[in-house]
Structures are given as C-alpha cells and as structure tokens.
Design an enzyme around this catalytic site. Sequence first.
Site, mmCIF file in Angstrom:
data_model
loop_
_atom_site.group_PDB
_atom_site.id
_atom_site.type_symbol
_atom_site.label_atom_id
_atom_site.label_comp_id
_atom_site.label_asym_id
_atom_site.label_seq_id
_atom_site.Cartn_x
_atom_site.Cartn_y
_atom_site.Cartn_z
ATOM 1 N N HIS A 1 -0.165 -5.332 4.272
ATOM 2 C CA HIS A 1 -0.630 -4.691 3.036
ATOM 3 C C HIS A 1 -0.417 -5.648 1.881
ATOM 4 O O HIS A 1 0.590 -6.363 1.823
ATOM 5 C CB HIS A 1 0.121 -3.385 2.786
ATOM 6 C CG HIS A 1 -0.512 -2.517 1.740
ATOM 7 N ND1 HIS A 1 -0.336 -2.740 0.393
ATOM 8 C CD2 HIS A 1 -1.337 -1.438 1.842
ATOM 9 C CE1 HIS A 1 -1.017 -1.835 -0.291
ATOM 10 N NE2 HIS A 1 -1.627 -1.036 0.553
ATOM 11 N N GLU B 1 -3.637 2.932 6.659
ATOM 12 C CA GLU B 1 -4.966 3.014 7.255
ATOM 13 C C GLU B 1 -4.906 2.907 8.773
ATOM 14 O O GLU B 1 -5.767 3.435 9.480
ATOM 15 C CB GLU B 1 -5.866 1.901 6.708
ATOM 16 C CG GLU B 1 -6.546 2.237 5.400
ATOM 17 C CD GLU B 1 -5.608 2.164 4.222
ATOM 18 O OE1 GLU B 1 -5.653 3.092 3.387
ATOM 19 O OE2 GLU B 1 -4.811 1.214 4.139
#
Length: 374
Positions: free
Chosen positions: A260, A316
């Site tokens: 991320h 996600e």
Amino acid sequence: MTDNENLESFDLAGVIVGETAISDVDGAAGRLSYRGVDIVDLAERPFAEVVWLVLFGETPDAARQAQLNRFLCQHARLTLEERQVLKLLPQHLHPMLMLQGMVPLIELPEAETLGVGLDAEHGLVIAAKISALIAAWYRREQGLSPLGGGPDDNFHQHFLTLLHGQVPDADAVRILDATQILQMEHSFNAGTFAGRVCASTLAPIQSVISASIGTLYGRLHGGADQAALEMAQSIGAPEKAAAYVAQCLAEKTKIMGMGHREYRTVDPRAKLLKPMAMNLCNDPDSRRLLDTLIAVEQACQQEFATRGKEIWANVEFYKGAVFHNLGLPTHFFTAMFAMARVYGYIAHYLEFSRESRLIRPRARYVPAREPAMA
C-alpha cells in the site's frame, strides 16, 4: 525548483495539500481512525452510526441511526425516469462507468427532511441511489426484473434484498456492514482529492461525487479489488501461488492488492477483514479463492524476506473474496467500493465547502525537443 530535479518529485507523494478532521492515516504505525476513533473499534459498530460520525463528527443516538437507515432505504429506489435512462445505456458498460454517468442525472430533493443541511441530504440521497443503481444494473445483467424495495430498518439488508430478491441472513449483512465501514474513508486518497479539486470550482455535489467515482475506477486505486480476485481465479489453486509470485517478480509484474502506498506495515483494514473473510467463505469455490489469496500473500512475504523487505496485503486483496461470497461478479467489486467511499466523498465536500478555495497548481513548462536531423 531547479531544472535538474528528477521528475519523480512531481508525484505529490508526502506533500501536504490541505487539512482534514475526517480521518487520519498513520502509515508508519499501521493505524486508521475516523474522527479520532480507531477503525478497530468502528468495524464493530452499526453502519449507520459510522456514516453519521464520518459526515457530522458526532456519535448519533439510536433514534438518529434508525432515522438514517429509513432515509437511505426509502431513497434506494429509482424513479421511472432514472430506470428509463438506465435502460438506454449499453448493457456491457462497466458498473463504474454506469455510476459515473448516472450520478449527475439523479433527481435531488428541493427541501430537506433530516435537518442536516441540503448539501448533506443531497449527498445521502446520491449514496442511497448508488446502491439502487448497482442492484438494478446487476439484475439487468442477470436478465432479472428490477425490484422496488426491501426492509427499511437496515440499509445493507435492504440492498442485498434488492440485489438477490430475498432477505439475506444476518451474517451476510454483518460482514457487509464491516467491509463497507473499513473502506468508507481514507483521507486524501486519489478519488477524494479529485473530488476536492472539483469542489474547489464550486461544482455541485453530484459532479464532485462523479469525479471521485471516475478516479476510483483506476486499477491502481479502487480497481485493485477486482484485479486481485481475478488474479486468484487465474492462478486456480493455492499450490500454484508460489510459482505465480516467482514469475511476477522475475518479470517485474505488479501483484495487485499487495502493498500500500501509505502503510509501511500491515494495512489495519486488511488485518480486520482477513479473519472475517475466513469465517464467511465456507463454500468450496469461495474457500478455494480465499486460500489462493492467502497463499499468494505468504509467497510474496517469503520472496520479499529473502531481499530483506516486508510486504503485506492491503484491504483490496481480501474484500474481493467477501463480495464473491455475497454473490457479486468481480466487475462489480469496485462499484461496491464506491457505494462505501461515497460517504467519505460527502464528508470531504462538506468540510471543504466551508472554506472553499480554488485548487490551481502550477506546472513547469518544458519545451519539446526538436527532432534530430536526419
């Protein structure tokens, strides 16, 4: 800025471009909070309570939560005109493009009923309509007739009823509540910042939300959830994950959902969502996909450990397994993300509009080089 500075300095990474009291992303510590409340605490709370907190900065009582649930459910119905416009769109259109196009066309009320201000109420109407648009688009794809309504006491119960035509079990509603809370808000992410730029021109809230949804569609932003599950489907089984990861690293191919931009440790949302997904995904197909994702994460961690680095899955990565178990095709995953993140967009619109100022950065002009002489 000097002429010989690397162009990478233009990516705005780490550049402070504004202030917000809505959420705090502490990437170094792996923490996320909304209005000062840790996401670990919020994930267990009722969805309507967290929506109200994010939008208005206060914890609502039970009566306010019930009122908000009823409001969202009552507005999660398409008008005749909205249904007619939806029928005119190409059936193969991706749900995110459908949402981006339909949001500015939603009919908004002229008077408020919640007592929170007309801009906020317009935002909440759009949020409710997004759920109805997703359900209607899904049913159109499936060759099913649209449904007009569902239970009015729980927004996500209402949505899942519109989607599949039957009242869902409590576990499905509970995990959808938690998943949508986890992805409701994330400070100045790309979609939110695009919305703030749009809002700075004094564009209306429907234009702002449409701009944010268009930005969210990208594979490097919200589209990673669809890409991650489709990756697991293409791998096929957990025992094939290590070879897949090794090939991706050798070919310098990005593994969607791993790592991320903000978090230097485990994404706190993924840390919460992973065990939820493991409890939910019990049917053979969903379990195989989830086990494949877990194997990909483990293989990535092993490969990066040999390089003296760490890497973790982001939110996600695992939410696709949840949405798959809830009966949603992969190309609807990012639309579900938009259905949650819209509350963050509304909150930022309200916050920014109080002291709106046009966002107009400068560019350094670099003349094109003349073509070399033959």
